[in-house]
Motif scaffolding. Structure first.
Motif, PDB file in Angstrom:
ATOM      1  N   ASP A 180       0.832  -1.201   0.000  1.00 31.00           N
ATOM      2  CA  ASP A 180       0.000   0.000   0.000  1.00 31.00           C
ATOM      3  C   ASP A 180       0.869   1.254   0.000  1.00 31.00           C
ATOM      4  O   ASP A 180       0.572   2.225  -0.692  1.00 31.00           O
ATOM      5  N   VAL A 181       1.936   1.217   0.779  1.00 32.73           N
ATOM      6  CA  VAL A 181       2.849   2.356   0.864  1.00 32.73           C
ATOM      7  C   VAL A 181       3.542   2.605  -0.469  1.00 32.73           C
ATOM      8  O   VAL A 181       3.660   3.743  -0.928  1.00 32.73           O
ATOM      9  N   VAL A 182       4.001   1.534  -1.127  1.00 32.31           N
ATOM     10  CA  VAL A 182       4.672   1.691  -2.424  1.00 32.31           C
ATOM     11  C   VAL A 182       3.735   2.360  -3.422  1.00 32.31           C
ATOM     12  O   VAL A 182       4.143   3.266  -4.170  1.00 32.31           O
ATOM     13  N   LEU A 183       2.463   1.967  -3.424  1.00 31.62           N
ATOM     14  CA  LEU A 183       1.504   2.546  -4.356  1.00 31.62           C
ATOM     15  C   LEU A 183       1.073   3.951  -3.954  1.00 31.62           C
ATOM     16  O   LEU A 183       0.377   4.626  -4.708  1.00 31.62           O
ATOM     17  N   THR A 184       1.515   4.402  -2.787  1.00 31.41           N
ATOM     18  CA  THR A 184       1.247   5.768  -2.339  1.00 31.41           C
ATOM     19  C   THR A 184       2.393   6.708  -2.698  1.00 31.41           C
ATOM     20  O   THR A 184       2.195   7.921  -2.844  1.00 31.41           O
ATOM     21  N   LEU A 185       3.599   6.179  -2.857  1.00 26.71           N
ATOM     22  CA  LEU A 185       4.767   7.012  -3.126  1.00 26.71           C
ATOM     23  C   LEU A 185       4.625   7.919  -4.355  1.00 26.71           C
ATOM     24  O   LEU A 185       5.139   9.046  -4.344  1.00 26.71           O
ATOM     25  N   PRO A 186       3.950   7.489  -5.440  1.00 24.83           N
ATOM     26  CA  PRO A 186       3.790   8.411  -6.568  1.00 24.83           C
ATOM     27  C   PRO A 186       3.097   9.724  -6.211  1.00 24.83           C
ATOM     28  O   PRO A 186       3.280  10.729  -6.910  1.00 24.83           O
ATOM     29  N   MET A 187       2.335   9.750  -5.129  1.00 24.38           N
ATOM     30  CA  MET A 187       1.717  11.005  -4.705  1.00 24.38           C
ATOM     31  C   MET A 187       2.779  12.058  -4.413  1.00 24.38           C
ATOM     32  O   MET A 187       2.600  13.239  -4.723  1.00 24.38           O
ATOM     33  N   ALA A 188       3.886  11.622  -3.815  1.00 24.59           N
ATOM     34  CA  ALA A 188       4.966  12.566  -3.502  1.00 24.59           C
ATOM     35  C   ALA A 188       5.592  13.098  -4.785  1.00 24.59           C
ATOM     36  O   ALA A 188       5.912  14.288  -4.879  1.00 24.59           O
TER      37      ALA A 188
ATOM     38  N   ALA B 145      -3.511   3.035  -6.893  1.00 19.37           N
ATOM     39  CA  ALA B 145      -2.641   4.215  -7.044  1.00 19.37           C
ATOM     40  C   ALA B 145      -3.399   5.377  -7.669  1.00 19.37           C
ATOM     41  O   ALA B 145      -3.146   6.546  -7.319  1.00 19.37           O
ATOM     42  N   GLN B 146      -4.319   5.100  -8.580  1.00 17.91           N
ATOM     43  CA  GLN B 146      -5.138   6.165  -9.163  1.00 17.91           C
ATOM     44  C   GLN B 146      -6.076   6.758  -8.124  1.00 17.91           C
ATOM     45  O   GLN B 146      -6.295   7.972  -8.086  1.00 17.91           O
TER      46      GLN B 146
ATOM     47  N   ALA C 108      -4.248  16.435 -11.715  1.00 19.38           N
ATOM     48  CA  ALA C 108      -5.156  16.058 -12.796  1.00 19.38           C
ATOM     49  C   ALA C 108      -6.299  15.215 -12.262  1.00 19.38           C
ATOM     50  O   ALA C 108      -6.198  14.579 -11.206  1.00 19.38           O
ATOM     51  N   ALA C 109      -7.385  15.193 -13.016  1.00 17.61           N
ATOM     52  CA  ALA C 109      -8.551  14.409 -12.601  1.00 17.61           C
ATOM     53  C   ALA C 109      -8.230  12.928 -12.560  1.00 17.61           C
ATOM     54  O   ALA C 109      -8.760  12.184 -11.731  1.00 17.61           O
ATOM     55  N   GLN C 110      -7.346  12.483 -13.450  1.00 18.10           N
ATOM     56  CA  GLN C 110      -6.958  11.070 -13.458  1.00 18.10           C
ATOM     57  C   GLN C 110      -5.616  10.908 -14.141  1.00 18.10           C
ATOM     58  O   GLN C 110      -5.307  11.621 -15.093  1.00 18.10           O
ATOM     59  N   TYR C 111      -4.807   9.982 -13.635  1.00 14.45           N
ATOM     60  CA  TYR C 111      -3.499   9.658 -14.194  1.00 14.45           C
ATOM     61  C   TYR C 111      -3.535   8.234 -14.718  1.00 14.45           C
ATOM     62  O   TYR C 111      -4.113   7.347 -14.090  1.00 14.45           O
ATOM     63  N   SER C 112      -2.892   8.010 -15.871  1.00 16.15           N
ATOM     64  CA  SER C 112      -2.793   6.652 -16.390  1.00 16.15           C
ATOM     65  C   SER C 112      -1.777   5.865 -15.564  1.00 16.15           C
ATOM     66  O   SER C 112      -0.915   6.453 -14.887  1.00 16.15           O
ATOM     67  N   LEU C 113      -1.847   4.543 -15.626  1.00 14.35           N
ATOM     68  CA  LEU C 113      -0.886   3.722 -14.899  1.00 14.35           C
ATOM     69  C   LEU C 113       0.527   3.952 -15.423  1.00 14.35           C
ATOM     70  O   LEU C 113       1.492   3.896 -14.658  1.00 14.35           O
TER      71      LEU C 113
ATOM     72  N   ARG D 272      -7.414  -3.560  -9.509  1.00 10.27           N
ATOM     73  CA  ARG D 272      -7.254  -2.690  -8.333  1.00 10.27           C
ATOM     74  C   ARG D 272      -5.821  -2.710  -7.805  1.00 10.27           C
ATOM     75  O   ARG D 272      -5.324  -1.695  -7.318  1.00 10.27           O
ATOM     76  N   TRP D 273      -5.140  -3.866  -7.903  1.00 12.15           N
ATOM     77  CA  TRP D 273      -3.875  -4.023  -7.192  1.00 12.15           C
ATOM     78  C   TRP D 273      -2.710  -4.479  -8.064  1.00 12.15           C
ATOM     79  O   TRP D 273      -1.691  -4.914  -7.537  1.00 12.15           O
ATOM     80  N   ALA D 274      -2.811  -4.409  -9.362  1.00 11.57           N
ATOM     81  CA  ALA D 274      -1.709  -4.848 -10.225  1.00 11.57           C
ATOM     82  C   ALA D 274      -0.443  -4.047  -9.944  1.00 11.57           C
ATOM     83  O   ALA D 274      -0.506  -2.863  -9.597  1.00 11.57           O
ATOM     84  N   PRO D 275       0.728  -4.663 -10.102  1.00  8.12           N
ATOM     85  CA  PRO D 275       1.980  -3.899  -9.992  1.00  8.12           C
ATOM     86  C   PRO D 275       2.046  -2.887 -11.128  1.00  8.12           C
ATOM     87  O   PRO D 275       1.594  -3.156 -12.249  1.00  8.12           O
ATOM     88  N   ILE D 276       2.600  -1.716 -10.830  1.00  9.68           N
ATOM     89  CA  ILE D 276       2.695  -0.659 -11.828  1.00  9.68           C
ATOM     90  C   ILE D 276       4.159  -0.442 -12.180  1.00  9.68           C
ATOM     91  O   ILE D 276       4.972  -0.074 -11.334  1.00  9.68           O
TER      92      ILE D 276
END
Length: 325
Positions: free
Chosen positions: A14-22, A122-123, A135-140, A278-282
């Motif tokens: 969950d944390v790894v998929l949150t890092l792109p926010m930074a 992550a989205q 943005a309203a939405q980011y692609s994977l 929902r949870w695929a690796p990106i």
């Protein structure tokens, strides 16, 4: 300089998929300090990202006022953290509308329901940055560029020496500490049998306790290299960045492998919300294996036949295709 706190106090994946926010925040606001509020055991992964300026250990911190934050983003809702953020007079407090306590502890509310959304985790995380101009939405594909896992710790020399440049260095991570439906040791055993040793060097990763659970693999295949319980999290990030690929269920190491850019092969059940949608690796080299169709009959049991029915031969063929490129 504005200071942001990203709050996510749950598991590694969950944390790894949150890092792109930074990474997105750094792009939106150049003069920005970003602190990550998380559990102690996730700190080494969080601080591997170049976008994070500091870590707040939620296992010890009970007062947020000392960090002089301008904004906090409640990615993983927590009533106590929301209360402390308001008590610390953090100017902007962003949360979702579907937590009742956010209505009196947050002043920027985002309408967001994860449970029934078709978006990736992550989205969904990035939806919380909309009040800040995201943005309203980011692609994977876009999200995969925002991890920033560049702070790679040096590996112990004896571990680094295990990487072989003339073979495909493949990490198998059979267990999940109960966080995901597992593929099963029989399938991992079959995959090991199918992969030619002259093309592949195989490592087994996991905690020390998980190493005992998979001990039969080492007894049957002496050529395996045992990494269980031998690497810190920062060293695991470093090791994965030098490996060629990893096979696992939906676990933290799978998301780490995708984030550092290696071939991350995830094995998933077709059950919502555990499914790869929902949870695929990106990552540019991420790949998922999932049984087609629905599998509602094993939703309430940990013995998930829909994931165990994914054949080892499918992964063998895919891995061989990678070595032929």
């Amino acid at each position: 300089m504005k200071t942001f706190i990203i709050s996510r106090t749950d598991a590694i994946g969950d944390v790894v998929l949150t890092l792109p926010m930074a990474g997105v925040l750094k792009q939106l606001c150049a003069d920005t300090r970003i602190l990550f509020l998380g559990r102690a055991y996730t700190e080494e992964v969080v601080m591997a990202s170049e976008h994070i300026d500091g870590f707040i250990n939620w296992d010890e911190c009970k007062d947020l006022s000392a960090f002089n934050a301008d904004t906090i983003i409640h990615v993983f809702p927590d009533k106590d953290i929301a209360r402390l953020a308001k008590k610390a007079n953090i100017k902007e407090r962003i949360g979702t509308t579907n937590r009742i306590y956010h209505w009196w502890t947050c002043n920027r509310l985002v309408k967001l329901s994860r449970r029934h959304s078709p978006l990736h985790e992550a989205q969904l995380n990035l939806q919380l940055l909309r009040p800040l101009g995201a943005a309203a939405q980011y692609s994977l594909e876009e999200i995969g560029q925002y991890y920033g896992l560049t702070r790679v710790a040096p590996l112990p020399a004896e571990v680094a020496a295990q990487i072989e440049p003339h073979r495909f260095n493949l990490v198998l991570h059979p267990k999940s500490r109960g966080s995901a439906r597992e593929w099963g040791l029989d399938n991992f055993r079959e995959l090991i049998r199918l992969l030619p040793q002259d093309h592949f060097k195989i490592f087994i990763s996991g905690t020390a306790a998980e190493g005992e659970l998979v001990r039969s693999l080492f007894d049957e295949f002496p050529s395996l290299t045992d990494l269980t319980g031998r690497l810190t999290l920062s060293q695991l990030v470093s090791f994965l960045s030098r490996a060629d690929g990893l096979v696992a269920a939906s676990t933290g190491p799978l998301h780490l492998a995708a984030a550092v850019g290696i071939n991350a092969m995830g094995i998933y059940p077709p059950i919502r919300p555990m499914h790869p949608g929902r949870w695929a690796p990106i990552g540019a080299k991420a790949k998922v294996f999932v049984k087609e169709g629905e599998c509602e009959d094993c939703r309430k049991t940990g013995n998930c036949h829909c994931i165990r029915e994914i054949r080892a031969g499918m992964l063998k063929d895919y891995l061989l295709s990678l070595t032929s490129k």
